[in-house]
Design a protein around this motif. Sequence first.
Motif, PDB file in Angstrom:
ATOM      1  N   THR A 196       0.847  -1.188   0.000  1.00  0.00           N
ATOM      2  CA  THR A 196       0.000   0.000   0.000  1.00  0.00           C
ATOM      3  C   THR A 196       0.888   1.245   0.000  1.00  0.00           C
ATOM      4  N   GLU A 197       0.355   2.330  -0.503  1.00  0.00           N
ATOM      5  CA  GLU A 197       1.086   3.592  -0.494  1.00  0.00           C
ATOM      6  C   GLU A 197       0.599   4.409   0.690  1.00  0.00           C
ATOM      7  N   ALA A 198       1.535   4.789   1.548  1.00  0.00           N
ATOM      8  CA  ALA A 198       1.190   5.598   2.725  1.00  0.00           C
ATOM      9  C   ALA A 198       1.006   7.054   2.308  1.00  0.00           C
ATOM     10  N   GLU A 199       0.416   7.835   3.187  1.00  0.00           N
ATOM     11  CA  GLU A 199       0.226   9.260   2.882  1.00  0.00           C
ATOM     12  C   GLU A 199       1.549   9.960   2.648  1.00  0.00           C
ATOM     13  N   SER A 200       2.601   9.437   3.270  1.00  0.00           N
ATOM     14  CA  SER A 200       3.937  10.025   3.118  1.00  0.00           C
ATOM     15  C   SER A 200       4.514   9.778   1.736  1.00  0.00           C
ATOM     16  N   GLY A 201       3.880   8.885   0.969  1.00  0.00           N
ATOM     17  CA  GLY A 201       4.389   8.545  -0.357  1.00  0.00           C
ATOM     18  C   GLY A 201       5.244   7.303  -0.353  1.00  0.00           C
ATOM     19  N   GLN A 202       5.592   6.826   0.844  1.00  0.00           N
ATOM     20  CA  GLN A 202       6.385   5.602   0.924  1.00  0.00           C
ATOM     21  C   GLN A 202       5.473   4.393   0.763  1.00  0.00           C
ATOM     22  N   VAL A 203       6.077   3.297   0.333  1.00  0.00           N
ATOM     23  CA  VAL A 203       5.313   2.064   0.146  1.00  0.00           C
ATOM     24  C   VAL A 203       5.477   1.195   1.388  1.00  0.00           C
ATOM     25  N   GLU A 204       4.365   0.673   1.864  1.00  0.00           N
ATOM     26  CA  GLU A 204       4.374  -0.199   3.035  1.00  0.00           C
ATOM     27  C   GLU A 204       3.946  -1.602   2.619  1.00  0.00           C
ATOM     28  N   LEU A 205       4.408  -2.569   3.394  1.00  0.00           N
ATOM     29  CA  LEU A 205       4.136  -3.963   3.072  1.00  0.00           C
ATOM     30  C   LEU A 205       3.615  -4.699   4.295  1.00  0.00           C
ATOM     31  N   ALA A 206       2.524  -5.407   4.111  1.00  0.00           N
ATOM     32  CA  ALA A 206       2.028  -6.343   5.114  1.00  0.00           C
ATOM     33  C   ALA A 206       1.932  -7.689   4.408  1.00  0.00           C
ATOM     34  N   ALA A 207       2.866  -8.575   4.694  1.00  0.00           N
ATOM     35  CA  ALA A 207       2.988  -9.818   3.919  1.00  0.00           C
ATOM     36  C   ALA A 207       1.918 -10.850   4.245  1.00  0.00           C
ATOM     37  N   ASP A 208       1.091 -10.596   5.249  1.00  0.00           N
ATOM     38  CA  ASP A 208       0.021 -11.544   5.576  1.00  0.00           C
ATOM     39  C   ASP A 208      -0.909 -11.664   4.372  1.00  0.00           C
ATOM     40  N   GLY A 209      -1.201 -12.873   3.958  1.00  0.00           N
ATOM     41  CA  GLY A 209      -2.077 -13.095   2.811  1.00  0.00           C
ATOM     42  C   GLY A 209      -1.320 -13.243   1.503  1.00  0.00           C
ATOM     43  N   CYS A 210       0.001 -13.111   1.546  1.00  0.00           N
ATOM     44  CA  CYS A 210       0.821 -13.242   0.335  1.00  0.00           C
ATOM     45  C   CYS A 210       0.566 -14.594  -0.330  1.00  0.00           C
ATOM     46  N   LEU A 211       0.392 -14.564  -1.645  1.00  0.00           N
ATOM     47  CA  LEU A 211       0.112 -15.781  -2.418  1.00  0.00           C
ATOM     48  C   LEU A 211       1.373 -16.455  -2.941  1.00  0.00           C
ATOM     49  N   GLU A 212       2.537 -15.870  -2.636  1.00  0.00           N
ATOM     50  CA  GLU A 212       3.829 -16.390  -3.097  1.00  0.00           C
ATOM     51  C   GLU A 212       3.895 -16.458  -4.616  1.00  0.00           C
ATOM     52  N   CYS A 213       3.276 -15.476  -5.275  1.00  0.00           N
ATOM     53  CA  CYS A 213       3.269 -15.476  -6.746  1.00  0.00           C
ATOM     54  C   CYS A 213       4.624 -15.072  -7.314  1.00  0.00           C
ATOM     55  N   GLY A 214       5.399 -14.313  -6.543  1.00  0.00           N
ATOM     56  CA  GLY A 214       6.746 -13.943  -6.974  1.00  0.00           C
ATOM     57  C   GLY A 214       6.834 -12.655  -7.781  1.00  0.00           C
ATOM     58  N   THR A 215       5.721 -11.984  -7.999  1.00  0.00           N
ATOM     59  CA  THR A 215       5.755 -10.757  -8.806  1.00  0.00           C
ATOM     60  C   THR A 215       6.672  -9.708  -8.186  1.00  0.00           C
ATOM     61  N   CYS A 216       6.533  -9.468  -6.901  1.00  0.00           N
ATOM     62  CA  CYS A 216       7.377  -8.454  -6.255  1.00  0.00           C
ATOM     63  C   CYS A 216       8.829  -8.903  -6.219  1.00  0.00           C
TER      64      CYS A 216
END
Length: 99
Positions: free
Chosen positions: A53-73
């Motif tokens: 998700t993109e925070a209001e600060s413009g930085q990107v945040e990550l919450a890996a819970d629910g990750c499908l292990e697709c490997g895109t990132c």
Amino acid sequence: MGIEAQFQKVEEKLYQNRYLVDAGQPHIKIAPHEKPSKNLLAMTHLCPAGCYTEAESGQVELAADGCLECGTCRVLCEESGEITWNYPRGGYGILFKFG
Ligand code: SF4
């Protein structure tokens, strides 16, 4: 069978999965950054599980819970060092057995 039954929405399909959280041991970590690269910012739209998700600060945040292990990132952001990516420890992470 009606066409609605044949073509479920992605959200409905994701609901079939189960995810076992490895508390305090996220298998993907995002490096501290001032401004995200184009690829990292793109992950806020590309991750099928909505982990980025993109925070209001413009930085990107990550919450890996629910990750499908697709490997895109992993493909887009690991080589540049913006993230570190590992599979979850045994027994944790996504369980696809429900569909
Ligand atoms: S591996 Fe796939 S599902 Fe998991 S965080 Fe990366 S893009 Fe999202």
